[in-house]
Motif scaffolding. Structure first.
Motif, PDB file in Angstrom:
ATOM      1  N   PHE A 157       1.148  -1.023   0.031  1.00  0.00           N
ATOM      2  CA  PHE A 157       0.414  -0.542  -0.180  1.00  0.00           C
ATOM      3  C   PHE A 157       0.865   1.258   0.048  1.00  0.00           C
ATOM      4  CE2 PHE A 157       0.619  -0.972   4.440  1.00  0.00           C
ATOM      5  CZ  PHE A 157       0.948   0.351   5.022  1.00  0.00           C
ATOM      6  N   ASP A 158       0.368   1.961   0.073  1.00  0.00           N
ATOM      7  CA  ASP A 158       0.859   3.682  -0.323  1.00  0.00           C
ATOM      8  C   ASP A 158       0.583   4.131   0.745  1.00  0.00           C
ATOM      9  OD1 ASP A 158       2.995   2.868  -2.524  1.00  0.00           O
ATOM     10  OD2 ASP A 158       0.860   3.818  -3.797  1.00  0.00           O
ATOM     11  N   TYR A 159       0.711   5.280   1.613  1.00  0.00           N
ATOM     12  CA  TYR A 159       0.505   6.212   2.372  1.00  0.00           C
ATOM     13  C   TYR A 159       0.793   7.431   2.115  1.00  0.00           C
ATOM     14  CZ  TYR A 159      -0.158   8.505   6.711  1.00  0.00           C
ATOM     15  OH  TYR A 159      -0.207   9.821   7.840  1.00  0.00           O
ATOM     16  N   ILE A 160      -0.772   8.046   1.716  1.00  0.00           N
ATOM     17  CA  ILE A 160      -0.098   9.100   0.938  1.00  0.00           C
ATOM     18  C   ILE A 160      -0.351  10.480   1.958  1.00  0.00           C
ATOM     19  CG2 ILE A 160      -0.638  11.205  -0.640  1.00  0.00           C
ATOM     20  CD1 ILE A 160      -1.842   8.180  -2.004  1.00  0.00           C
ATOM     21  N   THR A 161       0.229  11.631   1.786  1.00  0.00           N
ATOM     22  CA  THR A 161      -0.019  12.730   2.921  1.00  0.00           C
ATOM     23  C   THR A 161       0.234  14.299   2.511  1.00  0.00           C
ATOM     24  OG1 THR A 161       2.818  12.598   3.268  1.00  0.00           O
ATOM     25  CG2 THR A 161       1.628  11.386   5.180  1.00  0.00           C
ATOM     26  N   THR A 162       0.086  15.199   3.116  1.00  0.00           N
ATOM     27  CA  THR A 162      -0.090  16.279   2.809  1.00  0.00           C
ATOM     28  C   THR A 162       0.716  17.169   3.243  1.00  0.00           C
ATOM     29  OG1 THR A 162      -2.070  15.491   1.269  1.00  0.00           O
ATOM     30  CG2 THR A 162      -1.703  18.317   1.839  1.00  0.00           C
ATOM     31  N   GLY A 163       1.574  17.977   2.738  1.00  0.00           N
ATOM     32  CA  GLY A 163       1.957  18.656   3.616  1.00  0.00           C
ATOM     33  C   GLY A 163       1.666  19.950   4.026  1.00  0.00           C
ATOM     34  N   THR A 164       2.158  20.593   4.706  1.00  0.00           N
ATOM     35  CA  THR A 164       1.641  22.455   4.923  1.00  0.00           C
ATOM     36  C   THR A 164       1.187  22.592   3.605  1.00  0.00           C
ATOM     37  OG1 THR A 164       4.103  22.898   5.585  1.00  0.00           O
ATOM     38  CG2 THR A 164       2.387  22.757   7.502  1.00  0.00           C
ATOM     39  N   ASP A 165       2.110  22.752   3.298  1.00  0.00           N
ATOM     40  CA  ASP A 165       2.086  23.864   2.150  1.00  0.00           C
ATOM     41  C   ASP A 165       1.188  22.496   0.524  1.00  0.00           C
ATOM     42  OD1 ASP A 165       3.803  21.198   1.222  1.00  0.00           O
ATOM     43  OD2 ASP A 165       5.257  22.405   0.029  1.00  0.00           O
ATOM     44  N   ASP A 166       1.038  22.035   1.354  1.00  0.00           N
ATOM     45  CA  ASP A 166      -0.579  21.002   0.231  1.00  0.00           C
ATOM     46  C   ASP A 166       0.261  20.268  -0.822  1.00  0.00           C
ATOM     47  OD1 ASP A 166      -2.521  22.316   1.556  1.00  0.00           O
ATOM     48  OD2 ASP A 166      -2.484  24.294   0.159  1.00  0.00           O
ATOM     49  N   ALA A 167       1.123  20.231  -0.871  1.00  0.00           N
ATOM     50  CA  ALA A 167       2.298  19.372  -1.042  1.00  0.00           C
ATOM     51  C   ALA A 167       2.549  17.916  -0.773  1.00  0.00           C
ATOM     52  CB  ALA A 167       3.106  19.660  -1.686  1.00  0.00           C
ATOM     53  N   ALA A 180       2.265  13.646  -0.458  1.00  0.00           N
ATOM     54  CA  ALA A 180       3.955  12.871  -0.564  1.00  0.00           C
ATOM     55  C   ALA A 180       3.679  11.139  -0.795  1.00  0.00           C
ATOM     56  CB  ALA A 180       4.881  13.314   0.701  1.00  0.00           C
ATOM     57  N   SER A 181       4.125  10.364  -0.694  1.00  0.00           N
ATOM     58  CA  SER A 181       3.893   9.018  -0.835  1.00  0.00           C
ATOM     59  C   SER A 181       4.916   7.978  -0.293  1.00  0.00           C
ATOM     60  CB  SER A 181       3.052   8.714  -2.395  1.00  0.00           C
ATOM     61  OG  SER A 181       3.313   7.008  -2.564  1.00  0.00           O
ATOM     62  N   THR A 182       4.701   7.195   0.279  1.00  0.00           N
ATOM     63  CA  THR A 182       5.198   6.534   1.308  1.00  0.00           C
ATOM     64  C   THR A 182       4.938   5.317   0.729  1.00  0.00           C
ATOM     65  OG1 THR A 182       6.023   7.349   2.668  1.00  0.00           O
ATOM     66  CG2 THR A 182       6.965   5.831   2.760  1.00  0.00           C
ATOM     67  N   HIS A 183       5.667   3.964   0.222  1.00  0.00           N
ATOM     68  CA  HIS A 183       5.518   2.654  -0.265  1.00  0.00           C
ATOM     69  C   HIS A 183       5.465   1.697   0.704  1.00  0.00           C
ATOM     70  CE1 HIS A 183       3.939  -0.191  -2.556  1.00  0.00           C
ATOM     71  NE2 HIS A 183       5.028  -1.861  -2.387  1.00  0.00           N
ATOM     72  N   PHE A 184       4.244   0.310   1.325  1.00  0.00           N
ATOM     73  CA  PHE A 184       4.343   0.083   2.668  1.00  0.00           C
ATOM     74  C   PHE A 184       4.879  -1.458   1.921  1.00  0.00           C
ATOM     75  CE2 PHE A 184       4.221   3.282   4.636  1.00  0.00           C
ATOM     76  CZ  PHE A 184       4.975   3.349   5.428  1.00  0.00           C
ATOM     77  N   ASP A 185       5.396  -2.612   2.130  1.00  0.00           N
ATOM     78  CA  ASP A 185       4.454  -3.573   1.351  1.00  0.00           C
ATOM     79  C   ASP A 185       5.150  -4.528   3.084  1.00  0.00           C
ATOM     80  OD1 ASP A 185       4.422  -6.408   0.153  1.00  0.00           O
ATOM     81  OD2 ASP A 185       6.646  -6.493  -0.746  1.00  0.00           O
ATOM     82  N   LEU A 186       4.084  -4.924   4.056  1.00  0.00           N
ATOM     83  CA  LEU A 186       4.271  -6.237   4.750  1.00  0.00           C
ATOM     84  C   LEU A 186       4.434  -7.675   4.890  1.00  0.00           C
ATOM     85  CD1 LEU A 186       0.408  -4.597   6.298  1.00  0.00           C
ATOM     86  CD2 LEU A 186       2.514  -3.551   6.790  1.00  0.00           C
ATOM     87  N   SER A 187       4.975  -7.457   5.530  1.00  0.00           N
ATOM     88  CA  SER A 187       5.140  -9.280   6.043  1.00  0.00           C
ATOM     89  C   SER A 187       4.106  -9.899   6.158  1.00  0.00           C
ATOM     90  CB  SER A 187       6.341  -9.554   6.779  1.00  0.00           C
ATOM     91  OG  SER A 187       7.121  -8.672   6.917  1.00  0.00           O
ATOM     92  N   MET A 188       3.046  -9.693   6.726  1.00  0.00           N
ATOM     93  CA  MET A 188       1.244 -10.336   7.270  1.00  0.00           C
ATOM     94  C   MET A 188       0.562  -9.679   6.270  1.00  0.00           C
ATOM     95  SD  MET A 188       1.372  -9.929  11.707  1.00  0.00           S
ATOM     96  CE  MET A 188       0.280 -11.045  11.210  1.00  0.00           C
TER      97      MET A 188
END
Length: 548
Positions: free
Chosen positions: A324-334, A336-344
């Motif tokens: 999954f991707d965790y998509i966050t929004t910064g203070t400047d409305d930009a 960012a996406s972090t990719h995760f791959d769980l072992s479970m």
């Protein structure tokens, strides 16, 4: 800093009186000869009845316990639940100083009686005081819900350990950990209040800063967490479970007990879109508790995540593969996406990961913290644990603790998402708990009978209800005439039979066979007539047979 347990009789009286629990303190007249009326009540008026702590000789308690076999000199005993007067035999010889009870026992002991309106509430409050209120030195996180509590707790602990240098304790239905890294098998989802505060004290003394704990509906039903306020509480989901004459008489009672966590929290994390979630959100608003929501959506499109209207949303990139991707929004409305791959594996574990991220953020961990990635390495023995048969690549098995309609449905959804293109033949090995949660039996059959090829009913934990009666009950609920279903009471033999059948089908038809052993996981015992009978464990049986 190590703080020795400390509680005096007079302080205990004041705590109980302040909580409006104290009826009176009874100090038996050790010189007078006591008599009883026809109902066994003390008639000697020489006994001192008082509510004034100053009128009572003070004593420093050497220990506190709810087990009369563990009384020490100058100890305090909690006479709770099904306590029987005969348990006090020998208490005076052991040096019992005082007892807490809803009933006077002055004909049974010369110890001072603290008579209260609720023995369970009294035990929780006095245990916290005896162990120096360890909760005040911890950020305490409580997680409730019908399914996902354990995995979410492990995910949360992994993040907090990574963020703090291993300073997070864990109390779960699988393990308890008071030092951040040593795990001991637990007996209850939520420990008895006295044990809970004792373990909290151990955690504080070990340098822990956080505690993550599962909170069951029974924890509120029988007041194991009475008086405890959670810095962050999470309510993951709700579906019918634990409905029985000795647990919760109705779903409403079950849900109401779980909802108590909201009014005992400083912040709430709530599953967006959960059934009756609006009621939980209303509870939070009425109590002035800030609420953060979490959700999972399909696809990695950032715009899609916003449609969930959740504060924390994870976007599935490969359904069934736990990426999954965790998509966050910064203070400047930009964004960012972090990719995760769980072992479970399992989409439901992505939902657990979303909850964990929301929880740690509510606890003060930055949404950009690299510690979030610690979830990727979490594995829990006996939970979605995959085994490959060494003799045939077309035979695999999963061991999981699924035990009700919701969790079994989620497990089968995962199997079809992951292996559906291979037209798998699925065998399920299961039992169900005795003397309680009869709705689980109906739910397991309803979730499985039209989605599997073979059902093997076997033994599971029971108190006094015969295992064969439980199996017969479940078998009687099968209505699919095409389903192969049989009863094998010995659990080891049941799993071995499932494997033999899967191997035979894989060899004859060359297709994938999936065995699902649910309910017991890695547990090396089966509860039978209230005793733990040794058992190899589901993981142990499968690992042994698959290696042959």
């Amino acid at each position: 800093m190590n703080t020795a347990p400390h509680l005096s009789l007079r302080h205990a009286i004041e705590v109980l009186r302040s909580a409006h629990l104290l009826h009176e303190v009874i100090v038996p007249d050790r010189k007078a000869e006591q008599t009883e009326d026809v109902e066994g009540q003390v008639m000697d008026s020489a006994d001192l009845w008082t509510c004034d702590s100053a009128a009572v000789p003070d004593v420093e308690f050497s220990s506190i316990t709810y087990d009369s076999r563990r009384i020490t000199r100058d100890g305090l005993l909690f006479c709770k639940g099904g306590f029987r007067p005969e348990y006090l035999a020998g208490a005076d010889d052991a040096g019992l100083a005082a007892y807490v009870s809803t009933t006077p026992y002055t004909t049974r002991t010369q110890a001072i009686g603290l008579i209260v309106s609720d023995d369970k509430e009294a035990m929780a409050l006095l245990a916290a005081e005896y162990y120096g209120r360890p909760q005040d030195a911890l950020t305490v996180i409580g997680i409730t819900g019908t399914k996902g509590k354990t995995t979410t707790a492990y995910f949360t602990q992994s993040i907090l350990n990574a963020a703090t240098g291993t300073k997070c304790a864990l109390f779960s239905s699988v393990d308890n950990c008071t030092d951040g890294h040593t795990y001991v098998e637990s007996d209850l989802t939520t420990p008895e209040s006295l044990d809970l505060f004792r373990m909290m004290r151990q955690a504080v003394d070990a340098g822990m800063e956080y505690l993550v704990m599962e909170v069951s509906s029974q924890a509120y039903k029988v007041k194991r967490v009475f008086g405890l306020t959670f810095d962050v509480a999470a309510f993951l989901n709700i579906s019918p479970d634990h409905v029985s004459p000795i647990e919760h008489p109705t779903f409403e009672d079950y849900f109401w007990c779980k909802r108590q966590i909201v009014r005992n929290a400083r912040r709430l994390v709530l599953g967006a879109g959960m059934i009756h979630g609006d009621v939980v959100a209303q509870d939070a608003a009425a109590c002035g508790v800030p609420c953060t929501t979490f959700a999972v959506t399909a696809g990695a499109d950032a715009d899609a995540t916003r449609t969930q209207h959740a504060d924390v949303t994870l976007a599935l990139t490969h359904p069934g593969l736990s990426e999954f991707d965790y998509i966050t929004t910064g203070t400047d409305d930009a964004t960012a996406s972090t990719h995760f791959d769980l072992s479970m594996p399992g989409d439901f574990n992505v939902a657990n990961a979303a909850a964990a991220i929301a929880i740690v953020e509510a606890a003060g961990i930055s949404k950009d913290s690299p510690a979030l990635k610690a979830m990727e390495d979490v594995r829990i023995s006996g939970r979605m644990e995959l085994f490959q048969d060494s003799t045939d690549p077309n035979v695999i098995a999963y061991v999981d603790y699924a035990h009700n309609f919701a969790s079994v449905t989620a497990l089968l959804d995962f199997i079809y998402e992951r292996y559906g293109s291979r037209n798998p033949r699925i065998t399920l090995v299961t039992g169900s708990a005795g003397n309680k949660a009869a709705d689980r039996r109906r739910g397991i059959i309803a979730a499985t009978q039209d989605r599997i090829a073979r059902l093997v009913l076997t033994s599971e934990d029971t108190d006094t209800e015969p295992m064969r009666a439980i199996m017969d009950d479940m078998d009687s609920r099968v209505t699919n005439t095409h389903l192969i279903h049989d009863e094998i009471e010995d659990r080891t033999s049941a799993i071995e039979s499932a494997i033999a059948g899967a191997r035979a089908d894989a060899k004859a038809n060359g297709r994938l066979n999936v065995i699902l052993a649910i309910g017991k996981g890695r547990e090396k015992w089966i509860k039978y007539h209230n005793k733990h009978v040794p058992y190899e464990s589901d993981t142990g049986v499968i690992a042994r047979v698959f290696a042959q």
